[in-house]
Design an enzyme around this catalytic site. Structure first.
Site, PDB file in Angstrom:
ATOM      1  CG  ASP A 104       3.963  42.197  44.315  1.00  0.00           C
ATOM      2  OD1 ASP A 104       3.316  42.068  45.380  1.00  0.00           O
ATOM      3  OD2 ASP A 104       3.533  42.854  43.349  1.00  0.00           O
ATOM      4  CG  ASP A 105       1.086  39.140  46.350  1.00  0.00           C
ATOM      5  OD1 ASP A 105       1.417  39.866  45.389  1.00  0.00           O
ATOM      6  OD2 ASP A 105      -0.050  39.184  46.859  1.00  0.00           O
ATOM      7  CG  ASP A 108      -2.549  38.598  37.020  1.00  0.00           C
ATOM      8  OD1 ASP A 108      -2.548  38.186  35.845  1.00  0.00           O
ATOM      9  OD2 ASP A 108      -3.567  38.596  37.713  1.00  0.00           O
TER      10      ASP A 108
END
Length: 168
Positions: A104-105, A108
Site C-alpha cells: 500500500d502507499d 495511517d
C-alpha cells in the site's frame, strides 16, 4: 491562533518521489521473501493507493504475478469502517498469503492493514509511508511521517492557481 490549512501540515509527494521511494522499498524487500532465493511468489496491491508502488516494486523485483485487494476505508477525507470490496484470487493467496507481498502507499491508523492481515496472516505487509498509529501493522516501510500530517499523493493532485500568501 488560526487553524492550519491542509496544505500547511501536508507532505506533498511528486510522481518522481513516489517512484524513488517505491524503488527504495523494493530494494529493502529484495531477497527477503520465503523463496529459496529470497524471492516473493506474488504481489497484491491494496487499491487504489497501493497500485503505483506495487507496479514499481513488481518491476524491480521481477515479480510477474500481481493481483489487487480493494478495501474502502475513506469517504473523501473522512476515515470510515474498512470493508473489502474485492478479494485477490485464492490461487494467488495460497496458504494464508505465505510468500505474498501486500503493498500500500501509506499506513495511517492501520485499520485497512489490520483487516487484510486477519485474512492473510502469513503475507508480508509493506508500505511506502507510515504514520505512528499504523506502524505495528507493517513490516517494511520507507518514510515515517507524523500522525497529523496529510500526505498529498500525485494522483490526488491537480495543478491550479494558488493565491499568494500576502494577497494579490
Amino acid at each position: 491562533m488560526t487553524e492550519q490549512l491542509p496544505h500547511e501540515k501536508g507532505f506533498h509527494i511528486s510522481w518522481d518521489q513516489i517512484h524513488r521511494d517505491s524503488r527504495a522499498l523494493a530494494w529493502r524487500l529484495d531477497k527477503k521473501g520465503p523463496g529459496e532465493d529470497g524471492s516473493w511468489r506474488a504481489i497484491v496491491a491494496i487499491t487504489r493507493g497501493g497500485m503505483a508502488p506495487a507496479m514499481i516494486i513488481a518491476r524491480e523485483l521481477d515479480v510477474r504475478t500481481v493481483d489487487t485487494i480493494s478495501v474502502k476505508s475513506y469517504d473523501w477525507q473522512m476515515q470510515s469502517r474498512a470493508q473489502v470490496l474485492k478479494h485477490p484470487s485464492p490461487e494467488v493467496m495460497g496458504n494464508e498469503g505465505e510468500g505474498v507481498l501486500i503493498i500500500d502507499d501509506l499506513v495511517d491508523t492501520g485499520k485497512t492493514l489490520e483487516l487484510v492481515r486477519q485474512m492473510y496472516p502469513k503475507a508480508h505487509f509493506a508500505t511506502v509511508y507510515a504514520k505512528p498509529h499504523g506502524r505495528p501493522m507493517v513490516e517494511t516501510f520507507i518514510t515515517e511521517v507524523s500522525q497529523d500530517t496529510w500526505i498529498f499523493f500525485p494522483w490526488d493532485m491537480a495543478l491550479q492557481y494558488v493565491r499568494p500568501y500576502r494577497g494579490d
